[in-house]
Design a protein around this motif. Sequence first.
Motif, short mmCIF file in Angstrom:
data_model
loop_
_atom_site.label_atom_id
_atom_site.label_comp_id
_atom_site.label_asym_id
_atom_site.label_seq_id
_atom_site.Cartn_x
_atom_site.Cartn_y
_atom_site.Cartn_z
N LEU A 88 0.83 -1.41 -0.18
CA LEU A 88 -0.14 0.21 0.09
C LEU A 88 0.90 1.20 -0.02
CD1 LEU A 88 -2.41 -1.29 2.81
CD2 LEU A 88 -2.94 -1.18 0.09
N THR A 89 0.62 2.05 -0.90
CA THR A 89 1.43 3.25 -1.11
C THR A 89 0.88 4.64 -1.25
OG1 THR A 89 3.06 1.85 -2.25
CG2 THR A 89 3.30 4.37 -2.62
N THR A 90 1.16 5.68 -0.66
CA THR A 90 0.51 7.04 -0.52
C THR A 90 1.54 7.85 -0.13
OG1 THR A 90 -1.20 8.40 0.17
CG2 THR A 90 -0.63 6.67 1.69
N PRO A 91 1.53 9.19 -0.61
CA PRO A 91 2.14 10.25 -0.56
C PRO A 91 1.72 10.97 0.75
CG PRO A 91 0.97 11.17 -2.66
CD PRO A 91 0.79 9.59 -2.00
N GLY A 92 0.58 10.63 1.41
CA GLY A 92 0.13 11.15 2.28
C GLY A 92 -0.30 10.29 3.52
N ALA A 93 -1.03 10.46 4.21
CA ALA A 93 -1.25 9.54 5.38
C ALA A 93 -1.97 8.33 5.28
CB ALA A 93 -2.10 10.41 6.50
N LEU A 94 -1.58 7.19 5.99
CA LEU A 94 -2.04 5.82 5.66
C LEU A 94 -2.77 5.38 6.86
CD1 LEU A 94 -2.66 3.31 4.01
CD2 LEU A 94 -0.34 2.72 4.59
N GLY A 95 -4.13 5.21 6.86
CA GLY A 95 -4.84 4.84 8.07
C GLY A 95 -5.30 3.55 7.96
N LEU A 96 -5.30 2.57 9.08
CA LEU A 96 -5.77 1.04 8.82
C LEU A 96 -6.94 1.18 9.80
CD1 LEU A 96 -2.43 -0.50 9.14
CD2 LEU A 96 -3.64 0.18 7.00
N SER A 97 -8.31 1.37 9.24
CA SER A 97 -9.27 1.03 10.17
C SER A 97 -9.88 -0.33 10.11
CB SER A 97 -10.48 2.00 9.73
OG SER A 97 -10.72 1.79 8.21
N GLY A 98 -9.38 -1.24 8.96
CA GLY A 98 -9.71 -2.39 9.00
C GLY A 98 -8.26 -3.36 8.76
N ALA A 99 -8.34 -4.68 8.65
CA ALA A 99 -7.16 -5.53 8.61
C ALA A 99 -6.37 -5.52 7.36
CB ALA A 99 -7.65 -6.95 8.93
N VAL A 100 -5.05 -5.60 7.45
CA VAL A 100 -4.12 -5.77 6.45
C VAL A 100 -3.60 -7.27 6.52
CG1 VAL A 100 -1.92 -5.25 5.50
CG2 VAL A 100 -3.53 -3.54 6.22
N ASN A 101 -3.98 -8.16 5.83
CA ASN A 101 -3.73 -9.57 5.82
C ASN A 101 -2.92 -10.06 4.64
OD1 ASN A 101 -3.38 -12.30 6.24
ND2 ASN A 101 -5.61 -12.55 6.76
N ALA A 102 -1.40 -10.09 4.87
CA ALA A 102 -0.63 -10.88 3.72
C ALA A 102 -0.30 -12.19 4.11
CB ALA A 102 0.68 -9.99 3.68
N GLY A 103 -1.23 -12.96 5.25
CA GLY A 103 -0.74 -14.25 5.41
C GLY A 103 0.47 -14.34 5.77
N THR A 104 1.24 -15.19 5.29
CA THR A 104 2.99 -15.38 5.65
C THR A 104 3.63 -14.56 4.68
OG1 THR A 104 3.05 -17.30 4.32
CG2 THR A 104 2.61 -17.73 6.67
N GLY A 105 3.35 -13.99 3.74
CA GLY A 105 3.77 -13.21 3.00
C GLY A 105 4.27 -11.87 3.58
N THR A 106 4.85 -10.67 2.59
CA THR A 106 5.17 -9.37 3.15
C THR A 106 4.05 -8.52 3.03
OG1 THR A 106 7.36 -10.03 2.54
CG2 THR A 106 6.76 -7.82 2.75
N ALA A 107 4.19 -7.67 3.93
CA ALA A 107 3.03 -6.47 3.80
C ALA A 107 4.07 -5.28 3.89
CB ALA A 107 2.12 -6.37 5.33
N THR A 108 3.65 -4.24 2.97
CA THR A 108 4.69 -2.98 2.71
C THR A 108 3.96 -2.09 2.85
OG1 THR A 108 6.29 -4.40 1.37
CG2 THR A 108 6.23 -1.94 1.33
N LEU A 109 3.90 -1.22 3.79
CA LEU A 109 3.26 0.17 4.03
C LEU A 109 4.38 1.02 3.82
CD1 LEU A 109 1.68 -0.76 7.28
CD2 LEU A 109 0.74 -1.36 5.29
N ARG A 110 3.81 2.11 2.82
CA ARG A 110 4.61 3.16 2.21
C ARG A 110 4.06 4.42 2.43
NH1 ARG A 110 6.16 0.42 -3.33
NH2 ARG A 110 7.83 -1.22 -2.60
#
Length: 182
Positions: A88-110
Motif C-alpha cells: 500500500l503506497t501513498t504520499p499522504g497519511a495511511l490509516g488502517l481502520s480494517g485488517a491488512v492480511n498478507a498471510g505469511t507473505g510480506t506487507a509493505t506500507l509506504r
Amino acid sequence: MACGNGDTPTILEANAAQPLVDTLTVGGALTQSGVITADTLVVDATGAVTLTGANVVGKLDAISAAALAFTAAGKLDVVRAQGTGVTLTTPGALGLSGAVNAGTGTATLRADGTITQEAAGLITAGTLVIRGADSVAGAGAVTLTGANVVGKLDAISTAALAFTAAGKLDVVRAQGTGVTLT
C-alpha cells in the motif's frame, strides 16, 4: 465491473463523476493504465491486483487471492487489504481502520505521512516493511499498537515509531526519532 472469463482486465480510466463506491469483481488478475477516482473502492479478484496509478480513492476494501498492490494519490483509509503479499503506497497519511492480511507473505506500507491503525486495523504478515512513498526514505510517524501478528519487522520512520506484536517478533530494522517496540 465484473469479469470472469479468464482475461486480465485493464482499467483505462474509472471516473464516473467520483462515485461513492466503485466495485470491481474480477475472475483473474486486475491491472490499470489510467486513474481510478472513487470515495470507496471495493475490489475482489482471484488473481493479482496491481492498481499502482495515482488513484484518487479515499477508502480501500480489497481482496486478492494473489498479490495486492495499490497506490493512492493522497490520504488513504484501508478498510481491508488482503492478498498473498500486500503493498500500500501513498504520499499522504495511511490509516488502517480494517485488517491488512498478507498471510505469511510480506506487507509493505509506504507513506510519507503518518501510518496509524484503529482496533480493527490489525496486520498479519510474515514480514512487515515500512517506508516512505518512494520505498527508500522513512515514513512519517508510525503508530501501530494493536495486537499485530508479524514475524519480522523492517521499519524506517522520520519521526516516532511505535509497534506492537502479539507474539515473537524478529526486528530487522526499527529506525525513528523515538522507537517503542512491544
